[in-house]
Design an enzyme around this catalytic site. Structure first.
Site, PDB file in Angstrom:
ATOM      1  N   CYS A  38       0.854  -1.198   0.000  1.00 18.40           N
ATOM      2  CA  CYS A  38       0.000   0.000   0.000  1.00 18.40           C
ATOM      3  C   CYS A  38       0.886   1.244   0.000  1.00 18.40           C
ATOM      4  O   CYS A  38       2.055   1.183   0.388  1.00 18.40           O
ATOM      5  CB  CYS A  38      -0.836  -0.040   1.274  1.00 18.40           C
ATOM      6  SG  CYS A  38      -1.893   1.392   1.515  1.00 18.40           S
ATOM      7  N   THR A  40       0.737   3.478   2.107  1.00 21.48           N
ATOM      8  CA  THR A  40       1.147   3.640   3.514  1.00 21.48           C
ATOM      9  C   THR A  40       2.463   2.914   3.777  1.00 21.48           C
ATOM     10  O   THR A  40       3.336   3.416   4.491  1.00 21.48           O
ATOM     11  CB  THR A  40       0.048   3.052   4.436  1.00 21.48           C
ATOM     12  OG1 THR A  40      -1.173   3.706   4.126  1.00 21.48           O
ATOM     13  CG2 THR A  40       0.380   3.236   5.898  1.00 21.48           C
ATOM     14  N   HIS A  43       5.283   5.019   2.617  1.00 20.92           N
ATOM     15  CA  HIS A  43       5.644   6.063   3.596  1.00 20.92           C
ATOM     16  C   HIS A  43       6.528   5.472   4.700  1.00 20.92           C
ATOM     17  O   HIS A  43       7.498   6.094   5.138  1.00 20.92           O
ATOM     18  CB  HIS A  43       4.392   6.671   4.238  1.00 20.92           C
ATOM     19  CG  HIS A  43       3.615   7.558   3.311  1.00 20.92           C
ATOM     20  ND1 HIS A  43       4.075   8.807   2.926  1.00 20.92           N
ATOM     21  CD2 HIS A  43       2.430   7.394   2.694  1.00 20.92           C
ATOM     22  CE1 HIS A  43       3.181   9.354   2.112  1.00 20.92           C
ATOM     23  NE2 HIS A  43       2.177   8.512   1.946  1.00 20.92           N
ATOM     24  N   GLU A  64      -2.603  -5.339   4.225  1.00 21.33           N
ATOM     25  CA  GLU A  64      -3.491  -5.895   3.189  1.00 21.33           C
ATOM     26  C   GLU A  64      -3.116  -7.364   3.031  1.00 21.33           C
ATOM     27  O   GLU A  64      -1.992  -7.669   2.638  1.00 21.33           O
ATOM     28  CB  GLU A  64      -3.266  -5.135   1.867  1.00 21.33           C
ATOM     29  CG  GLU A  64      -3.469  -3.624   2.021  1.00 21.33           C
ATOM     30  CD  GLU A  64      -3.220  -2.838   0.722  1.00 21.33           C
ATOM     31  OE1 GLU A  64      -2.812  -3.450  -0.287  1.00 21.33           O
ATOM     32  OE2 GLU A  64      -3.431  -1.615   0.738  1.00 21.33           O
ATOM     33  N   ILE A 175      -6.505   2.702  -6.304  1.00 23.17           N
ATOM     34  CA  ILE A 175      -7.816   2.896  -5.670  1.00 23.17           C
ATOM     35  C   ILE A 175      -8.761   3.634  -6.616  1.00 23.17           C
ATOM     36  O   ILE A 175      -9.933   3.270  -6.753  1.00 23.17           O
ATOM     37  CB  ILE A 175      -7.677   3.609  -4.310  1.00 23.17           C
ATOM     38  CG1 ILE A 175      -6.808   2.752  -3.371  1.00 23.17           C
ATOM     39  CG2 ILE A 175      -9.051   3.861  -3.685  1.00 23.17           C
ATOM     40  CD1 ILE A 175      -6.607   3.321  -1.980  1.00 23.17           C
ATOM     41  N   ASP A 195      -5.771  11.704 -14.598  1.00 28.62           N
ATOM     42  CA  ASP A 195      -4.441  11.557 -14.002  1.00 28.62           C
ATOM     43  C   ASP A 195      -3.502  12.368 -14.879  1.00 28.62           C
ATOM     44  O   ASP A 195      -3.921  12.942 -15.901  1.00 28.62           O
ATOM     45  CB  ASP A 195      -4.012  10.073 -13.920  1.00 28.62           C
ATOM     46  CG  ASP A 195      -3.020   9.810 -12.786  1.00 28.62           C
ATOM     47  OD1 ASP A 195      -1.897  10.346 -12.854  1.00 28.62           O
ATOM     48  OD2 ASP A 195      -3.369   9.097 -11.836  1.00 28.62           O
ATOM     49  N   ARG A 200      -0.862   4.914 -15.972  1.00 26.71           N
ATOM     50  CA  ARG A 200      -1.983   4.628 -15.076  1.00 26.71           C
ATOM     51  C   ARG A 200      -3.322   4.807 -15.784  1.00 26.71           C
ATOM     52  O   ARG A 200      -4.256   4.041 -15.547  1.00 26.71           O
ATOM     53  CB  ARG A 200      -1.878   5.504 -13.849  1.00 26.71           C
ATOM     54  CG  ARG A 200      -0.759   4.956 -12.974  1.00 26.71           C
ATOM     55  CD  ARG A 200      -0.860   5.352 -11.590  1.00 26.71           C
ATOM     56  NE  ARG A 200      -0.367   4.305 -10.724  1.00 26.71           N
ATOM     57  CZ  ARG A 200      -0.109   4.485  -9.445  1.00 26.71           C
ATOM     58  NH1 ARG A 200      -0.298   5.676  -8.902  1.00 26.71           N
ATOM     59  NH2 ARG A 200       0.320   3.485  -8.706  1.00 26.71           N
ATOM     60  N   LEU A 262     -11.286  10.926  -0.662  1.00 19.43           N
ATOM     61  CA  LEU A 262     -10.475   9.860  -0.060  1.00 19.43           C
ATOM     62  C   LEU A 262      -8.998  10.244  -0.054  1.00 19.43           C
ATOM     63  O   LEU A 262      -8.263   9.930   0.866  1.00 19.43           O
ATOM     64  CB  LEU A 262     -10.644   8.544  -0.832  1.00 19.43           C
ATOM     65  CG  LEU A 262      -9.880   7.377  -0.205  1.00 19.43           C
ATOM     66  CD1 LEU A 262     -10.707   6.708   0.890  1.00 19.43           C
ATOM     67  CD2 LEU A 262      -9.441   6.339  -1.227  1.00 19.43           C
ATOM     68  N   ILE A 264      -5.437  11.913   0.317  1.00 19.88           N
ATOM     69  CA  ILE A 264      -4.897  12.626   1.479  1.00 19.88           C
ATOM     70  C   ILE A 264      -3.846  13.628   0.997  1.00 19.88           C
ATOM     71  O   ILE A 264      -2.768  13.222   0.544  1.00 19.88           O
ATOM     72  CB  ILE A 264      -4.277  11.630   2.481  1.00 19.88           C
ATOM     73  CG1 ILE A 264      -5.338  10.600   2.910  1.00 19.88           C
ATOM     74  CG2 ILE A 264      -3.722  12.369   3.690  1.00 19.88           C
ATOM     75  CD1 ILE A 264      -4.784   9.440   3.698  1.00 19.88           C
TER      76      ILE A 264
HETATM   77  P1  NAD Z   1      -1.637   6.748  -5.669  1.00 13.09           P
HETATM   78  O1  NAD Z   1      -0.680   7.710  -5.091  1.00 13.09           O
HETATM   79  O2  NAD Z   1      -1.134   5.449  -6.216  1.00 13.09           O
HETATM   80  O3  NAD Z   1      -2.510   7.448  -6.813  1.00 13.09           O
HETATM   81  C1  NAD Z   1      -2.749   8.818  -6.872  1.00 13.09           C
HETATM   82  C2  NAD Z   1      -2.760   9.201  -8.349  1.00 13.09           C
HETATM   83  O4  NAD Z   1      -3.132  10.592  -8.458  1.00 13.09           O
HETATM   84  C3  NAD Z   1      -1.414   9.031  -9.043  1.00 13.09           C
HETATM   85  O5  NAD Z   1      -1.535   8.153 -10.165  1.00 13.09           O
HETATM   86  C4  NAD Z   1      -1.071  10.467  -9.471  1.00 13.09           C
HETATM   87  O6  NAD Z   1      -0.365  10.521 -10.700  1.00 13.09           O
HETATM   88  C5  NAD Z   1      -2.465  11.083  -9.581  1.00 13.09           C
HETATM   89  N1  NAD Z   1      -2.462  12.547  -9.652  1.00 13.09           N
HETATM   90  C6  NAD Z   1      -1.507  13.421  -9.239  1.00 13.09           C
HETATM   91  N2  NAD Z   1      -1.858  14.675  -9.598  1.00 13.09           N
HETATM   92  C7  NAD Z   1      -3.036  14.599 -10.232  1.00 13.09           C
HETATM   93  C8  NAD Z   1      -3.902  15.565 -10.822  1.00 13.09           C
HETATM   94  N3  NAD Z   1      -3.613  16.866 -10.810  1.00 13.09           N
HETATM   95  N4  NAD Z   1      -5.052  15.133 -11.402  1.00 13.09           N
HETATM   96  C9  NAD Z   1      -5.364  13.819 -11.416  1.00 13.09           C
HETATM   97  N5  NAD Z   1      -4.576  12.859 -10.862  1.00 13.09           N
HETATM   98  C10 NAD Z   1      -3.428  13.259 -10.284  1.00 13.09           C
HETATM   99  O7  NAD Z   1      -2.705   6.461  -4.504  1.00 13.09           O
HETATM  100  P2  NAD Z   1      -3.730   5.255  -4.206  1.00 13.09           P
HETATM  101  O8  NAD Z   1      -3.016   4.176  -3.475  1.00 13.09           O
HETATM  102  O9  NAD Z   1      -4.523   4.920  -5.398  1.00 13.09           O
HETATM  103  O10 NAD Z   1      -4.632   6.021  -3.130  1.00 13.09           O
HETATM  104  C11 NAD Z   1      -5.401   7.146  -3.540  1.00 13.09           C
HETATM  105  C12 NAD Z   1      -5.421   8.222  -2.475  1.00 13.09           C
HETATM  106  O11 NAD Z   1      -6.194   7.774  -1.353  1.00 13.09           O
HETATM  107  C13 NAD Z   1      -4.055   8.601  -1.897  1.00 13.09           C
HETATM  108  O12 NAD Z   1      -4.029  10.002  -1.665  1.00 13.09           O
HETATM  109  C14 NAD Z   1      -4.017   7.856  -0.569  1.00 13.09           C
HETATM  110  O13 NAD Z   1      -3.175   8.486   0.378  1.00 13.09           O
HETATM  111  C15 NAD Z   1      -5.449   7.954  -0.148  1.00 13.09           C
HETATM  112  N6  NAD Z   1      -5.947   6.926   0.780  1.00 13.09           N
HETATM  113  C16 NAD Z   1      -6.823   7.342   1.732  1.00 13.09           C
HETATM  114  C17 NAD Z   1      -7.390   6.437   2.591  1.00 13.09           C
HETATM  115  C18 NAD Z   1      -8.388   6.907   3.590  1.00 13.09           C
HETATM  116  O14 NAD Z   1      -8.784   6.109   4.464  1.00 13.09           O
HETATM  117  N7  NAD Z   1      -8.854   8.147   3.484  1.00 13.09           N
HETATM  118  C19 NAD Z   1      -7.051   5.082   2.516  1.00 13.09           C
HETATM  119  C20 NAD Z   1      -6.164   4.668   1.506  1.00 13.09           C
HETATM  120  C21 NAD Z   1      -5.615   5.604   0.639  1.00 13.09           C
HETATM  121 ZN    ZN Z   2      -3.679  -0.028   2.360  1.00 15.81          ZN
END
Ligand code: NAD
Ligand code: ZN
Length: 341
Positions: A38, A40, A43, A64, A175, A195, A200, A262, A264
């Site tokens: 993930c 996370t 990080h 996961e 996601i 994106d 992607r 969703l 962050i």
């Molecule tokens: P990821 O970082 O793999 O995907 C994010 C995507 O956003 C990337 O492909 C990136 O290129 C794209 N992006 C960047 N700038 C953009 C723009 N201007 N327009 C459109 N797209 C753009 O993340 P992921 O694993 O798919 O997770 C999605 C998000 O959800 C992350 O921010 C993650 O931290 C967050 N998250 C939140 C929770 C929660 O409980 N709230 C849980 C899991 C993940």
């Molecule tokens: Zn996760």
């Protein structure tokens, strides 16, 4: 047993040998078969500021997973050894008003496996029996290992009624892509995913019947016109954590549109609140999965034609975990699954 742990306060994770955890009366012991990597975990690998202040040293990471129950605590009567399972990685308290009202996912005392408590990047995981989600035979361990992020996608996508609606998803990470598939499955009319990463967007188009838009090159307004939407999108799912994406989403919504957030953002970011007020937009923050309603819904959808298997782009044995993390860090993959068997 083998675990993947944060044994040094620096970048990386390390395989180590440690003893199999002892379970309490209300726990089960799960033999891990597959795990998902993930954001996370990245990080934690990077040992960034958030990880340094959140994650204790020597913690076994990962949340996961799919595996098989091998031992039951003495109070556990409703599960059996041999049962294949995944599980909710948020360990909730039972004292808060929210928990006592059955809104377990809103419990403020939640602790996460692989973040605050030893996690699933291990040959065996101790988990409260309450958190176990049995896997039906028609759901593979690979899919079981990504139910946690699929649950994020499902929780967010089902925040608002999607039947017949035009949906914008910003961020085609794993996601966002799974949310696009869910939105289609839930009966949305147009599903547009944005994106700035062509790989992607290509993956999104393979996994789901969606319109990918590279906002670095294409004008989203032209897409809205081309698809014959009169005003814009009815529902927005923000899944990038990127400020520009949220701004673009607010602009692209209809009056009275609904947005579930969703993604962050890395820190505080400026928001044009007057646009949101004058467009009468509803915003909903989304955290984790609804325990256990989201699990129920996603398993039901998977058994009823929802197919997200294409989002898993890479598989590695855990002994090659470094390659798995490098693949994730390159930022163009879908889900990366590690095999612990
Ligand atoms: P990821 O970082 O793999 O995907 C994010 C995507 O956003 C990337 O492909 C990136 O290129 C794209 N992006 C960047 N700038 C953009 C723009 N201007 N327009 C459109 N797209 C753009 O993340 P992921 O694993 O798919 O997770 C999605 C998000 O959800 C992350 O921010 C993650 O931290 C967050 N998250 C939140 C929770 C929660 O409980 N709230 C849980 C899991 C993940
Ligand atoms: Zn996760």
């Amino acid at each position: 047993m083998k675990t993947l742990a944060k044994t040094k306060p620096e970048e990386g994770l390390w395989l180590q040998q440690t003893s199999v955890p002892e379970i309490g009366p209300d726990d089960v012991l799960i033999k891990i078969n597959k795990t998902g990597i993930c954001g996370t975990d990245i990080h934690i690998w990077d040992w960034d500021e958030w990880a340094r202040k959140t994650v204790p040293l020597n913690l076994t990471t990962g949340h996961e997973f799919a595996g098989e129950i091998v031992e039951l605590g003495k109070n556990v009567t409703d599960l059996t050894p041999g049962q294949r399972c995944s599980g909710e990685g948020h360990l909730i308290g039972k004292e808060s008003r929210q928990s006592r009202a059955g809104k377990f996912h809103l419990d403020p005392d939640t602790r996460g496996i692989g973040v605050n408590e030893d996690g699933a990047f291990a040959q065996f995981l101790r988990l409260p029996a309450f958190n176990v989600v049995p896997l039906p035979d028609d759901i593979s361990d690979d899919i079981g290992a990504i139910l946690d992020p699929l649950g994020n996608a499902v929780h967010t996508a089902l925040s608002f009624d999607l039947l017949g609606e035009d949906v914008l998803i910003t961020g085609a990470g794993p996601i966002g892509i799974m949310a696009a598939a869910v939105a289609r499955h839930a009966g949305a009319r147009n599903v547009v995913i944005t994106d700035i990463n062509a790989d992607r967007l290509g993956l999104a188009a393979q996994v789901a019947d969606v319109v990918p838009v590279n906002v670095g090159q294409e004008d989203l307004n032209e897409v809205v016109t081309r698809l014959g939407m009169r005003q814009g999108f009815d529902v927005g799912l923000e899944m990038s954590g990127n400020q520009a994406a949220l701004d673009q989403m607010v602009e692209a919504m209809v009056m009275g549109g609904r947005i579930a957030l969703l993604g962050i953002p890395p820190g505080k970011s400026p928001v044009d609140w007057s646009r949101i007020v004058f467009k009468a937009i509803t915003l909903k923050g989304v955290y984790g999965r609804e325990i256990f309603e989201t699990w129920y819904k996603m398993i039901a959808m998977l058994q009823n034609g929802l197919n997200v298997s294409g989002v898993i782009t890479h598989r590695f044995h855990v002994d090659e975990y470094r390659a798995g993390f490098e693949t994730m860090k390159a930022g163009s993959s879908g889900k990366v699954v590690l095999d612990w068997t």
